[in-house]
Design an enzyme around this catalytic site. Structure first.
Site, PDB file in Angstrom:
ATOM      1  N   SER A 500       0.846  -1.161  -0.188  1.00 29.56           N
ATOM      2  CA  SER A 500      -0.154  -0.004  -0.037  1.00 29.56           C
ATOM      3  C   SER A 500       0.905   1.392   0.066  1.00 29.56           C
ATOM      4  CB  SER A 500      -1.096  -0.122   1.187  1.00 29.56           C
ATOM      5  OG  SER A 500      -2.011   0.781   1.035  1.00 29.56           O
ATOM      6  N   HIS A 613      -7.233  -5.833  -1.747  1.00 24.86           N
ATOM      7  CA  HIS A 613      -6.189  -5.029  -1.008  1.00 24.86           C
ATOM      8  C   HIS A 613      -5.802  -5.740   0.357  1.00 24.86           C
ATOM      9  CE1 HIS A 613      -3.788  -1.413  -0.789  1.00 24.86           C
ATOM     10  NE2 HIS A 613      -4.224  -1.232   0.446  1.00 24.86           N
TER      11      HIS A 613
END
Length: 651
Positions: A500, A613
């Site tokens: 991320s 994610h």
């Protein structure tokens, strides 16, 4: 017993403990136990019961039982499950089981929009929950609002989250709130007549919320807050005269510390948590399904909350006058907790101890469950060593170094630098299976909390408009420091990885230095221009953190994009990304991969189907293990095998 290094496959041997929930009888608690089943490639969750004599046993048989909630008399336990739903079917179910275990659990409701924020009314007559209303078009998708999709939820452009009331006897549900808005949190008034909830209706600014009170019978609403602010929790005081909320006024944008506020029913607002960063921002890859409640009132009017503090997460309480007291501290992470009269039930972990259920009673801490003790007794777990150094601007930065398992004095080892996401999260005493896997494979693991991290001052946390500047310097200066101070690190065999924001920083690093001999970038960002328009949060996160929008500030966004500097890359790069990652969309990985292939650089792309994610934390077990193997394989190849071949050819 002979100890052995940690392996990727050990993930499936870890038991995840979460969601402690004290019974109204106060001497016992329910909690969730999750185990990983590789054969079915699923997480198997059951509700367990801790009794007054500290014995514990499963109360439900699973396989997907979560969010336990006691009835006010302590005789029934409601919980959320997916027992009758097919694997990819949307929705959630509400079930009830008797505390005494007599009879089978029974389902009282099934909701297509899922079940969140399950709460039993104080009078025991109803259950409150949040569920999604609406669904995407079956064929052609016609969207009129943002976001189009959302990580972990899929297409949401026609879905709104609203409050529902559920009758536990008849199973009838009644939608309490309506409109083009999302409800994010809610709680009952002590007399069960009203509900306070947090909601936002400006989908271009979903970080601006308000608190409302709705009458349960009439449905009439009243807005309590005088100005919109960032709000994530709401809890009604025992006397019914105050609301506690957690959030901030965006003084430093999204980099502002969360605080605890007392909100009067007349809209008056008062902060009572001082300068603490009221959050659990600690990274860990061994968490079970939690309920996410960081605020709780005690019966005598104290407000309890968790706060991230320099690599730890502690439990505090505050009086309504703002007097703050540390309740549970130490070198640990208090992940979740529940107040039970003179007891506090909580989940605790350290960097070498997996999460287990603990009890605080008479100021004495006692570990209750021992699900992971046998596994830990088999493993050679290195204990991280904390270090601090003065950055070039005089600021103190903290970090940790994890030696390889089976460390031998006088030997040189390759190292891997890990960079956390956020950037407003932190590393510290959270147990990281990934770190121990790297250590078990013979790598030194280096991890730090550079500028941008949570748990320090707001000034330290605020790197808006300056990504890749002071944060990058902190990481590089940390590497300089550990190479200088720890002679067992081979300075010619250091790799870097992160996910991320950590993936963004990995991309930034390999486009700005060739110091690292290998890199793995995960769920990353390489182009803020495209990130703005393709991801679930990009249209507001980019403006807040990077400082612009593409049509007005193209050069500013491009200046902060690693892709601009891609011709500088010399480091072999493995790109790991998930197909359904709508937080950092797949286009980011493809742009970086395509550019590096066109330039003839050493690069590989590993794409995980059906994942989002949260692959490293909540992905399918087999995919999580495969991800770890790919990371290990890349660093083995470029920090060990290639180094050995190079040294051999020069002799």
């Amino acid at each position: 017993m002979k100890h052995r290094p940690v392996k990727p496959e050990d993930l499936a041997r870890i038991t995840l403990v979460s969601s402690p929930t004290a019974s109204p009888k106060e001497h016992e608690a329910a909690f969730v136990v999750t185990r990983i089943d590789l054969e079915s490639d699923k997480y198997i969750s059951k509700i367990w019961l801790l009794e007054s004599d500290n014995s514990y046993a499963a109360l439900t048989n699973g396989p997907f039982d979560q969010q336990p909630e006691w009835s006010p008399d302590g005789k029934l336990l409601a919980f959320v499950s997916r027992r009758t739903l097919k694997e990819k079917e949307r929705g959630g179910e509400v079930w009830i089981v008797r505390r005494d275990g007599r009879g089978e659990p029974w389902m009282i409701a099934k909701l297509k929009g899922g079940v969140e924020n399950l709460r039993w009314s104080p009078d025991g007559k109803r259950l409150l929950l949040i569920s999604g209303v609406g669904e995407p078009d079956e064929d052609v998708k016609t969207a009129k609002r943002l976001p189009y999709w959302f990580n972990g939820r899929g297409l949401v452009y026609k879905v709104y989250k609203h409050l529902f009331l559920l009758d536990p006897e008849s199973g009838e549900t009644r939608q309490l709130t309506k409109g083009d808005r999302d409800v994010v949190a809610a709680c009952w008034s002590p007399d069960s007549k009203k509900i306070a909830f947090v909601a936002y209706s400006d989908f271009l600014k979903p970080y601006l919320e308000d608190v409302y009170i709705v009458d349960v019978e009439s449905g009439e609403e009243e807005k309590v807050t005088r100005e919109s602010m960032y709000i994530v929790d709401v809890e009604w005081s025992p006397k019914g005269d105050l609301l506690a909320i957690r959030g901030h006024k965006l003084e430093r944008g999204l980099s502002t510390h969360n605080k605890v506020w007392l909100l009067g029913l007349n809209g008056e607002l008062k902060s009572i948590s001082g300068k603490l960063d009221v959050s659990n921002s600690m990274n860990s890859d061994v968490r079970g399904p939690g309920k996410g409640r960081l605020l709780q009132w005690s019966k005598d009017g104290y407000l309890y909350f968790l706060a991230t503090d320099r690599g730890t997460v502690h439990l505090y309480r505050a009086s309504i006058d703002g007097d703050i007291e540390l309740i549970i501290g130490g070198n640990c992470i208090i992940d979740e907790y529940s107040l039970g009269g003179d007891k506090i039930f909580y989940v605790k972990m350290t960097s070498t101890q997996l999460p287990e259920l603990w009890v605080l009673e008479n100021e004495e801490e006692r570990k209750v469950t021992k699900f992971n003790d046998f596994l830990l007794s088999q493993l050679d777990l290195a204990k991280p060593e904390k270090f601090t150094f003065k950055a070039s601007d005089g600021c103190t930065v903290e970090g940790w170094i994890l030696k390889p398992a089976g460390f031998e004095t006088g030997k040189k080892y390759p190292a891997v630098v890990e960079i956390h996401g956020g950037p407003m999260t932190a590393y510290g005493e959270g147990f990281m299976h990934e770190f121990h896997v790297l250590s078990g494979a013979g790598f030194v693991v280096i991890y730090t909390n550079p500028r941008g991290s949570a748990g320090y001052t707001e000034e330290f946390k605020d790197i808006r408009y300056a990504y890749g500047e002071r944060d990058y310097q902190d990481i590089m200066e940390a590497v300089d420091y550990v190479v200088r101070e720890y002679e067992f690190i081979d300075p010619e065999k250091i790799g870097v990885t992160g996910g991320s924001y950590g993936g963004f920083m990995t991309n930034w690093i390999v486009t700005h230095t060739d110091r690292f001999k290998a890199a793995v970038t995960q769920r990353s960002i390489c182009n803020w221009v495209s990130f703005y328009g393709t991801t679930d949060i990009g249209f507001w996160f980019t403006k807040d953190q990077i400082g612009g929008v593409p049509w007005r500030d193209l050069e500013k966004l491009w200046e902060k994009s690693p892709l601009k500097y891609v011709e500088n890359v010399k480091t072999p790069l493995l790109i790991i990304h998930s197909v359904e990652d709508y937080r950092c969309w797949l286009d980011q990985a493809l742009q970086m991969f395509t550019a590096l292939k066109a330039l003839g650089r050493e690069v590989e792309l590993a794409v995980f189907p059906g994942e989002n994610h949260d692959l490293s934390r909540k992905g399918k077990p087999k995919h999580r293990i495969e991800r770890l193997k790919k990371i290990l394989g890349w660093f083995e190849k470029y920090l060990k095998e290639r180094a050995s071949k190079t040294s051999g050819s020069s002799c």
